[in-house]
Motif scaffolding. Structure first.
Motif, short mmCIF file in Angstrom:
data_model
loop_
_atom_site.label_atom_id
_atom_site.label_comp_id
_atom_site.label_asym_id
_atom_site.label_seq_id
_atom_site.Cartn_x
_atom_site.Cartn_y
_atom_site.Cartn_z
N GLU A 46 45.83 38.13 36.64
CA GLU A 46 44.73 37.22 36.97
C GLU A 46 45.18 36.23 38.04
O GLU A 46 46.35 35.85 38.11
CB GLU A 46 44.26 36.47 35.73
CG GLU A 46 45.30 35.56 35.11
CD GLU A 46 44.74 34.72 33.98
OE1 GLU A 46 43.51 34.60 33.84
OE2 GLU A 46 45.57 34.15 33.23
N GLY A 47 44.22 35.82 38.86
CA GLY A 47 44.49 34.80 39.85
C GLY A 47 44.56 33.44 39.19
O GLY A 47 43.73 33.10 38.35
N VAL A 48 45.56 32.65 39.54
CA VAL A 48 45.77 31.33 38.98
C VAL A 48 45.35 30.24 39.96
O VAL A 48 44.68 29.28 39.59
CB VAL A 48 47.25 31.14 38.59
CG1 VAL A 48 47.51 29.71 38.14
CG2 VAL A 48 47.64 32.13 37.51
N SER A 49 45.74 30.41 41.23
CA SER A 49 45.48 29.37 42.21
C SER A 49 45.56 29.96 43.61
O SER A 49 46.13 31.04 43.81
CB SER A 49 46.49 28.23 42.05
OG SER A 49 46.18 27.15 42.91
N CYS A 50 45.01 29.22 44.58
CA CYS A 50 44.92 29.72 45.95
C CYS A 50 44.91 28.55 46.92
O CYS A 50 44.31 27.50 46.63
CB CYS A 50 43.66 30.55 46.10
SG CYS A 50 43.17 30.97 47.79
N ILE A 51 45.59 28.72 48.05
CA ILE A 51 45.42 27.83 49.21
C ILE A 51 44.84 28.66 50.34
O ILE A 51 45.42 29.68 50.73
CB ILE A 51 46.75 27.22 49.68
CG1 ILE A 51 47.36 26.28 48.65
CG2 ILE A 51 46.54 26.45 50.98
CD1 ILE A 51 48.67 25.66 49.09
N SER A 52 43.73 28.21 50.86
CA SER A 52 43.09 28.92 51.97
C SER A 52 43.86 28.67 53.27
O SER A 52 44.31 27.56 53.53
CB SER A 52 41.65 28.45 52.12
OG SER A 52 41.09 28.93 53.32
N SER A 53 43.98 29.72 54.10
CA SER A 53 44.61 29.55 55.41
C SER A 53 43.67 28.86 56.39
O SER A 53 44.11 28.36 57.42
CB SER A 53 45.04 30.90 55.97
OG SER A 53 43.91 31.66 56.37
N ARG A 54 42.38 28.83 56.09
CA ARG A 54 41.39 28.28 57.02
C ARG A 54 41.53 26.77 57.15
O ARG A 54 41.55 26.24 58.26
CB ARG A 54 39.99 28.62 56.53
CG ARG A 54 39.68 30.10 56.55
CD ARG A 54 38.31 30.36 55.98
NE ARG A 54 37.97 31.78 55.99
CZ ARG A 54 36.84 32.27 55.50
NH1 ARG A 54 35.95 31.48 54.96
NH2 ARG A 54 36.61 33.57 55.55
N TYR A 95 53.47 35.54 39.88
CA TYR A 95 53.72 36.11 41.20
C TYR A 95 53.07 35.27 42.28
O TYR A 95 51.95 34.79 42.11
CB TYR A 95 53.14 37.52 41.29
CG TYR A 95 53.67 38.51 40.29
CD1 TYR A 95 53.07 38.65 39.04
CD2 TYR A 95 54.77 39.31 40.58
CE1 TYR A 95 53.55 39.57 38.11
CE2 TYR A 95 55.25 40.24 39.67
CZ TYR A 95 54.64 40.35 38.44
OH TYR A 95 55.12 41.26 37.52
N CYS A 96 53.76 35.12 43.39
CA CYS A 96 53.11 34.55 44.58
C CYS A 96 52.82 35.68 45.56
O CYS A 96 53.46 36.74 45.53
CB CYS A 96 53.97 33.47 45.22
SG CYS A 96 55.55 34.04 45.87
N ALA A 97 51.87 35.44 46.43
CA ALA A 97 51.46 36.45 47.39
C ALA A 97 50.87 35.79 48.62
O ALA A 97 50.42 34.64 48.57
CB ALA A 97 50.45 37.41 46.77
N GLY A 98 50.86 36.53 49.72
CA GLY A 98 50.21 36.06 50.94
C GLY A 98 48.73 36.41 50.92
O GLY A 98 48.16 36.79 51.94
N ASP A 99 48.12 36.24 49.79
CA ASP A 99 46.73 36.63 49.57
C ASP A 99 46.21 35.86 48.36
O ASP A 99 47.01 35.35 47.55
CB ASP A 99 46.66 38.14 49.29
CG ASP A 99 45.26 38.71 49.41
OD1 ASP A 99 45.11 39.95 49.31
OD2 ASP A 99 44.31 37.93 49.61
N CYS A 100 44.91 35.79 48.23
CA CYS A 100 44.29 35.17 47.07
C CYS A 100 43.43 36.20 46.35
O CYS A 100 42.72 36.97 46.99
CB CYS A 100 43.41 33.99 47.49
SG CYS A 100 44.33 32.59 48.14
N GLY A 101 43.53 36.18 45.04
CA GLY A 101 42.73 37.11 44.27
C GLY A 101 41.31 36.60 44.08
O GLY A 101 40.96 35.52 44.55
N GLU A 102 40.53 37.38 43.39
CA GLU A 102 39.18 36.95 43.07
C GLU A 102 39.24 35.76 42.13
O GLU A 102 40.14 35.67 41.29
CB GLU A 102 38.41 38.11 42.43
CG GLU A 102 38.22 39.30 43.35
CD GLU A 102 37.38 38.95 44.57
OE1 GLU A 102 36.67 37.94 44.55
OE2 GLU A 102 37.45 39.72 45.55
#
Length: 125
Positions: A46-54, A95-102
């Motif tokens: 599951e996605g936990v958190s995200c930072i947008s590149s925009r 896990y960290c990733a260069g992407d954001c999940g739903e």
């Protein structure tokens, strides 16, 4: 070689804190979205958190909102997930990733399919 290396996992008591780090090499981390995900035993990732590149906007799953904070240090090319008030249900491999999940894929901006190796977080007394 494009790589993300995580560190900072471990065992913590309920109510405690941990900070996960995600160091990037081979690319500039702040050019892309940054996502943190987790997978508990027997459950889907599951996605936990995200930072947008925009625009650097941050997003959180309802289950961690108010307790977790995502950030990045551009000078160190490293992202972080500060986790406070940890609960046993937060136990998972992170896990960290260069992407954001739903549900944040639409606001993530630039995405890079690179993932960290995972860091185990265990919350238990």
């Amino acid at each position: 070689q494009l790589q993300l290396v995580e560190s900072g996992g471990g065992l913590v008591q309920p109510g405690g804190s941990l900070r996960l780090s995600c160091a990037a090499s081979g690319f500039t981390l702040d050019y892309y979205a940054i996502g943190w995900f987790r997978q508990a035993p027997g459950k889907e990732r599951e996605g936990v958190s995200c930072i947008s590149s925009r625009d650097g906007s941050t997003y959180y799953a309802d289950s961690v909102k108010g307790r977790f904070t995502i950030s990045r240090d551009n000078a160190k090319n490293t992202a972080y997930l500060q986790m406070n008030s940890l609960k046993p249900e937060d136990t998972a491999v992170y896990y960290c990733a260069g992407d954001c999940g739903e549900p944040w894929a639409v606001v993530a901006g630039r995405r890079l399919d690179v993932w960290g190796q995972g860091a185990l977080v265990t919350v238990s007394s």
